[in-house]
Design an enzyme around this catalytic site. Structure first.
Site, mmCIF file in Angstrom:
data_model
loop_
_atom_site.group_PDB
_atom_site.id
_atom_site.type_symbol
_atom_site.label_atom_id
_atom_site.label_comp_id
_atom_site.label_asym_id
_atom_site.label_seq_id
_atom_site.Cartn_x
_atom_site.Cartn_y
_atom_site.Cartn_z
ATOM 1 N N TYR A 74 0.768 -1.321 -0.077
ATOM 2 C CA TYR A 74 0.018 -0.058 0.154
ATOM 3 C C TYR A 74 0.868 1.324 -0.140
ATOM 4 O O TYR A 74 0.503 2.406 -0.395
ATOM 5 C CB TYR A 74 -0.952 0.234 1.208
ATOM 6 C CG TYR A 74 -2.038 -0.788 0.996
ATOM 7 C CD1 TYR A 74 -2.185 -1.770 0.083
ATOM 8 C CD2 TYR A 74 -2.921 -0.909 2.178
ATOM 9 C CE1 TYR A 74 -3.258 -2.405 0.024
ATOM 10 C CE2 TYR A 74 -4.058 -1.893 2.180
ATOM 11 C CZ TYR A 74 -4.293 -2.596 0.903
ATOM 12 O OH TYR A 74 -5.307 -3.480 1.059
ATOM 13 N N LYS A 92 2.139 -15.499 2.454
ATOM 14 C CA LYS A 92 2.167 -16.221 1.123
ATOM 15 C C LYS A 92 3.629 -16.443 0.768
ATOM 16 O O LYS A 92 4.260 -15.978 -0.222
ATOM 17 C CB LYS A 92 1.462 -15.094 0.147
ATOM 18 C CG LYS A 92 1.095 -15.872 -1.008
ATOM 19 C CD LYS A 92 0.002 -16.848 -1.267
ATOM 20 C CE LYS A 92 -0.360 -17.562 -2.550
ATOM 21 N NZ LYS A 92 -1.155 -18.514 -2.259
ATOM 22 N N ASP A 130 -4.447 -17.774 1.267
ATOM 23 C CA ASP A 130 -5.684 -18.412 0.564
ATOM 24 C C ASP A 130 -6.308 -19.431 1.618
ATOM 25 O O ASP A 130 -7.279 -19.473 1.763
ATOM 26 C CB ASP A 130 -5.292 -19.051 -0.505
ATOM 27 C CG ASP A 130 -3.947 -19.622 -0.752
ATOM 28 O OD1 ASP A 130 -3.091 -19.529 0.348
ATOM 29 O OD2 ASP A 130 -3.755 -20.544 -1.648
ATOM 30 N N ASP A 170 -5.947 -6.494 5.505
ATOM 31 C CA ASP A 170 -7.501 -5.781 5.108
ATOM 32 C C ASP A 170 -8.306 -6.578 4.818
ATOM 33 O O ASP A 170 -9.421 -6.234 5.098
ATOM 34 C CB ASP A 170 -6.802 -4.863 3.865
ATOM 35 C CG ASP A 170 -7.844 -3.747 3.273
ATOM 36 O OD1 ASP A 170 -8.792 -3.639 3.861
ATOM 37 O OD2 ASP A 170 -7.509 -3.068 2.390
ATOM 38 N N ASP A 175 -11.777 -8.023 7.338
ATOM 39 C CA ASP A 175 -13.368 -7.721 6.763
ATOM 40 C C ASP A 175 -14.222 -9.062 6.865
ATOM 41 O O ASP A 175 -15.169 -8.952 7.055
ATOM 42 C CB ASP A 175 -13.374 -7.147 5.654
ATOM 43 C CG ASP A 175 -13.469 -5.431 5.719
ATOM 44 O OD1 ASP A 175 -13.381 -4.911 6.641
ATOM 45 O OD2 ASP A 175 -13.981 -4.905 4.697
#
Ligand code: NAD
Length: 358
Positions: free
Chosen positions: A137, A192, A224, A248, A252
């Site tokens: 980001y 990952k 994942d 992020d 959620d």
């Protein structure tokens, strides 16, 4: 000791929900100095900027910030740097708020609100610790350019840069290990590492930090798989720590397991435990001014404020128990209302929590 709290209600339902949380904080018998200042669209209307210098100074000189929400569609045409949401980014940057805590708790009384089967989620209590100031980001360089090599050489391409410095990983890992120490002492680091160099580096550093916390059981999971396990068996998790991008998305996802956005608190902390506490939802302009918003996410954010910035664990538990008691009584704002319960307004919910504190 006097604790200084900056109250930044913001826009939409912000003032209605922070008012109830302020009433709860004020009823605890602590020595609190609460000062209110404008932020977001409200601050833009008054001072021409979503985070005026006076608001930023107040936030910087306080032990903690109780934040409502910012944003309204009427500001959508403003230049990006003047939009209400920039206030949160500005506060995060100015205060160095690098650790985001997002608990996902499903109160047994609300088990039907989840989209998952009650036996899978009832009693869920997990904490996602998301790194907030680094990762793809904020990585430089970024932008668009002409590809210099590869199969699409000569074409325009968009690009970002993912990186994490050792200090950034160490400090978020420590915060997460310490949070796990206060809970069930299980920490799952999500990355990952099978594909990304940054993730392998992240994993190596987290493993080295683990030596400082031998009482915490550390595990690792690819992002994942974590996304899958969160809907398959979410109660297997205690604390999850992850980077900005994965956090992020996962926070959620975890939040939605509880089924009600009006119930979810959050905290963003810096290295000296100064923090910004806010509900996970937005400013809900569609219901603003109607005294129908659920104030519980903000009241639970105030409980996190007591726990993490003021170190008042007993008072935090007291507020959380009062919220439980109110739910147990069957009181519900419109967003969590179901047949057989009693519908209450924002202020009536505040009244009920205050009463339960007694
Ligand atoms: P939202 O979270 O404000 O609202 C989504 C839906 O949930 C709406 O139907 C709303 O009525 C409902 N809702 C939200 N909080 C509630 C509560 N406490 N009680 C009852 N119902 C509640 O998201 P949105 O509509 O996508 O965004 C509205 C504005 O909020 C936008 O300007 C957006 O940019 C902003 N926003 C701000 C924050 C923040 O301040 N941290 C976060 C997300 C969105």
């Amino acid at each position: 000791m006097t604790y200084k709290i900056a109250v930044l209600p913001g826009d939409g339902i912000g003032s209605e929900i922070t008012e109830q949380a302020q009433r709860v904080l004020g009823a605890l018998g602590l020595d609190l100095e609460m000062t209110t200042a404008p932020v977001g669209g409200t601050a833009y209307d008054l001072h021409g900027h979503p985070l005026p210098p006076s608001t930023l100074e107040l936030a910087q000189s306080s032990n903690a910030i109780l934040f409502g929400a910012v944003g309204d569609w009427k500001y959508d045409s403003l230049a990006r740097e003047l939009r209400p949401e920039q206030a949160i980014l500005g506060l995060r940057k100015a205060l160095g708020l690098f650790a985001n805590f997002r608990p996902a708790i499903l109160y047994p009384q609300l088990a039907n609100a989840s989209s998952l089967k009650p036996e899978i989620v009832s009693g869920l209590d997990i904490l996602i610790v998301r790194e907030l100031t680094g990762d793809i980001y904020f990585g430089q360089p970024r932008g668009s350019r002409i590809a210099e090599d590869g199969p699409f050489k000569g074409e325009r391409q968009g690009f970002d840069t993912m990186h994490y410095a050792e200090t950034e990983v160490r400090r978020i890992a420590r915060v997460a290990f310490q949070a796990a120490q206060k809970r069930q002492k299980r920490l799952c680091s999500v990355d990952k590492a099978n594909v990304l160099e940054t993730s392998q580096f992240w994993r190596d550093i987290v493993i080295s930090v683990a030596a400082e916390y031998p009482d915490v059981e550390l595990s690792h999971m690819y992002v994942d798989n974590a996304a899958m396990q969160l809907v398959r068996a979410p109660k297997e998790f205690d604390v999850i720590v992850t980077g900005n991008l994965f956090g992020d998305i996962l926070s959620d996802e975890a939040a939605m397991l509880t089924g009600s956005i009006g119930m979810l608190p959050s905290a963003s902390l810096n290295a000296s435990n100064q923090g910004l506490y806010e509900p996970s939802h937005g400013s809900a302009p569609d219901i603003a001014g109607k005294n129908m918003a659920n104030p519980l996410a903000t009241i639970l954010s105030a409980a996190m404020l007591l726990r993490y910035s003021l170190n008042e664990e007993a008072q935090a538990c007291r507020v959380e128990a009062a919220v439980q008691a109110v739910l147990e009584k069957g009181l519900r704002t419109a967003d969590i209302f179901e047949e057989g319960s009693t519908k209450v307004s924002t202020s009536e919910m505040g009244d009920a929590v205050l009463k339960a504190l007694e």
